[in-house]
Structures are given as C-alpha cells and as structure tokens.
Motif scaffolding. Structure first.
Motif, mmCIF file in Angstrom:
data_model
loop_
_atom_site.group_PDB
_atom_site.id
_atom_site.type_symbol
_atom_site.label_atom_id
_atom_site.label_comp_id
_atom_site.label_asym_id
_atom_site.label_seq_id
_atom_site.Cartn_x
_atom_site.Cartn_y
_atom_site.Cartn_z
ATOM 1 N N MET A 1 0.861 -1.018 0.104
ATOM 2 C CA MET A 1 0.106 0.011 -0.249
ATOM 3 C C MET A 1 0.825 1.331 0.104
ATOM 4 O O MET A 1 0.690 2.388 -0.720
ATOM 5 C CB MET A 1 -0.930 -0.234 1.154
ATOM 6 N N HIS A 2 2.033 1.110 0.807
ATOM 7 C CA HIS A 2 2.641 2.412 0.927
ATOM 8 C C HIS A 2 3.462 2.807 -0.259
ATOM 9 O O HIS A 2 3.463 3.862 -0.905
ATOM 10 C CB HIS A 2 3.774 2.128 2.056
ATOM 11 N N GLU A 3 4.026 1.548 -1.165
ATOM 12 C CA GLU A 3 4.627 1.799 -2.410
ATOM 13 C C GLU A 3 3.629 2.452 -3.497
ATOM 14 O O GLU A 3 3.991 3.254 -4.183
ATOM 15 C CB GLU A 3 5.148 0.513 -2.806
ATOM 16 N N GLY A 4 2.491 1.778 -3.362
ATOM 17 C CA GLY A 4 1.404 2.409 -4.243
ATOM 18 C C GLY A 4 1.242 3.751 -4.097
ATOM 19 O O GLY A 4 1.069 4.651 -5.040
ATOM 20 N N LEU A 5 1.102 4.340 -2.811
ATOM 21 C CA LEU A 5 0.717 5.585 -2.725
ATOM 22 C C LEU A 5 2.029 6.485 -2.959
ATOM 23 O O LEU A 5 1.741 7.563 -3.537
ATOM 24 C CB LEU A 5 0.222 5.689 -1.149
ATOM 25 N N GLN A 6 3.225 5.970 -2.815
ATOM 26 C CA GLN A 6 4.224 6.730 -3.021
ATOM 27 C C GLN A 6 4.211 7.030 -4.511
ATOM 28 O O GLN A 6 4.641 8.032 -5.107
ATOM 29 C CB GLN A 6 5.471 6.041 -2.886
ATOM 30 N N ILE A 7 3.779 6.131 -5.443
ATOM 31 C CA ILE A 7 3.656 6.157 -7.050
ATOM 32 C C ILE A 7 2.628 7.245 -7.332
ATOM 33 O O ILE A 7 2.892 8.123 -8.022
ATOM 34 C CB ILE A 7 3.463 4.688 -7.724
ATOM 35 N N LEU A 8 1.531 6.991 -6.635
ATOM 36 C CA LEU A 8 0.481 8.050 -6.798
ATOM 37 C C LEU A 8 1.104 9.526 -6.477
ATOM 38 O O LEU A 8 0.913 10.376 -7.242
ATOM 39 C CB LEU A 8 -0.791 7.818 -6.005
ATOM 40 N N PHE A 9 1.513 9.817 -5.460
ATOM 41 C CA PHE A 9 1.973 10.989 -4.908
ATOM 42 C C PHE A 9 3.339 11.625 -6.078
ATOM 43 O O PHE A 9 3.159 12.842 -6.234
ATOM 44 C CB PHE A 9 2.513 11.033 -3.601
ATOM 45 N N SER A 10 3.884 10.573 -6.500
ATOM 46 C CA SER A 10 4.896 11.147 -7.461
ATOM 47 C C SER A 10 4.281 11.419 -8.641
ATOM 48 O O SER A 10 5.229 12.047 -9.511
ATOM 49 C CB SER A 10 6.279 9.897 -7.445
ATOM 50 N N ASN A 11 3.298 11.103 -8.962
ATOM 51 C CA ASN A 11 2.749 11.358 -10.183
ATOM 52 C C ASN A 11 1.517 12.359 -10.340
ATOM 53 O O ASN A 11 1.119 12.604 -11.590
ATOM 54 C CB ASN A 11 2.553 10.008 -10.871
ATOM 55 N N MET A 12 0.947 12.573 -9.089
ATOM 56 C CA MET A 12 -0.470 13.372 -8.988
ATOM 57 C C MET A 12 -0.169 14.205 -7.940
ATOM 58 O O MET A 12 0.508 14.275 -7.031
ATOM 59 C CB MET A 12 -1.455 12.276 -8.649
ATOM 60 N N LYS A 13 -0.938 15.257 -7.989
ATOM 61 C CA LYS A 13 -1.123 16.451 -7.151
ATOM 62 C C LYS A 13 -1.764 15.755 -5.950
ATOM 63 O O LYS A 13 -2.392 14.975 -6.052
ATOM 64 C CB LYS A 13 -2.070 17.579 -7.767
ATOM 65 N N PRO A 14 -1.423 16.093 -4.832
ATOM 66 C CA PRO A 14 -2.218 15.782 -3.515
ATOM 67 C C PRO A 14 -3.547 15.486 -3.712
ATOM 68 O O PRO A 14 -4.301 14.638 -3.108
ATOM 69 C CB PRO A 14 -1.581 16.548 -2.380
ATOM 70 N N SER A 15 -4.294 16.624 -3.854
ATOM 71 C CA SER A 15 -5.672 16.648 -4.241
ATOM 72 C C SER A 15 -6.173 15.657 -5.150
ATOM 73 O O SER A 15 -7.347 15.212 -4.983
ATOM 74 C CB SER A 15 -6.030 18.312 -4.682
ATOM 75 N N GLU A 16 -5.420 15.456 -6.267
ATOM 76 C CA GLU A 16 -5.918 14.480 -7.210
ATOM 77 C C GLU A 16 -5.817 12.913 -6.521
ATOM 78 O O GLU A 16 -6.446 12.078 -6.715
ATOM 79 C CB GLU A 16 -4.806 14.345 -8.628
ATOM 80 N N VAL A 17 -4.778 12.892 -5.655
ATOM 81 C CA VAL A 17 -4.477 11.541 -4.955
ATOM 82 C C VAL A 17 -5.868 11.273 -4.078
ATOM 83 O O VAL A 17 -6.384 10.269 -3.914
ATOM 84 C CB VAL A 17 -3.311 11.603 -4.145
ATOM 85 N N ALA A 18 -6.333 12.502 -3.373
ATOM 86 C CA ALA A 18 -7.441 12.558 -2.442
ATOM 87 C C ALA A 18 -8.715 11.978 -3.149
ATOM 88 O O ALA A 18 -9.296 11.268 -2.785
ATOM 89 C CB ALA A 18 -7.405 13.575 -1.572
ATOM 90 N N ARG A 19 -8.836 12.726 -4.401
ATOM 91 C CA ARG A 19 -9.918 12.499 -5.113
ATOM 92 C C ARG A 19 -10.075 10.828 -5.680
ATOM 93 O O ARG A 19 -11.101 10.049 -5.513
ATOM 94 C CB ARG A 19 -10.122 13.345 -6.326
#
Length: 61
Positions: A1-19
């Motif tokens: 889960m942590h690795e997946g979130l790191q990938i999301l955060f490295s490619n998306m704005k934090p607001s996009e990750v939250a959405r």
C-alpha cells in the motif's frame, strides 16, 4: 500500500490522490494509524520541501 501511494504521490497532485482515494473508497480503515505509518519519517519542513519539489517538477504554481 505504501509503495502504491508513493507512486500516486510522485505522479499526481495531492488533491488528485485524495480524489482518487475517495473514488476507490479507500479509507475505510483507521486514518490516524495510516497517517502515522505513511508520514512516520516526515516533518512539516520535509513535507514542505517535497511539495515544492513536486510543484517545480510539474510546473505547478
């Protein structure tokens, strides 16, 4: 889960990750435990530096 979130955060704005997180219905667990695990090694200053670095890399103002 942590690795997946790191990938999301490295490619998306934090607001996009939250959405994305909300759309996938991720978050039914204990946010406080998850937050502590995800940001255990972070400080306000380190997060601020990462935000600035992300904004510069994506040309976000």
């Amino acid at each position: 889960m942590h690795e997946g979130l790191q990938i999301l955060f490295s490619n998306m704005k934090p607001s996009e990750v939250a959405r994305f997180w909300a759309a996938c219905n991720i978050g039914g667990g204990n946010y406080l435990k998850l937050k502590d695990k995800l940001f255990a090694e972070e400080s306000v200053a380190s997060l601020y530096d990462k935000i600035l670095e992300f904004q510069k890399s994506k040309n976000v103002e």
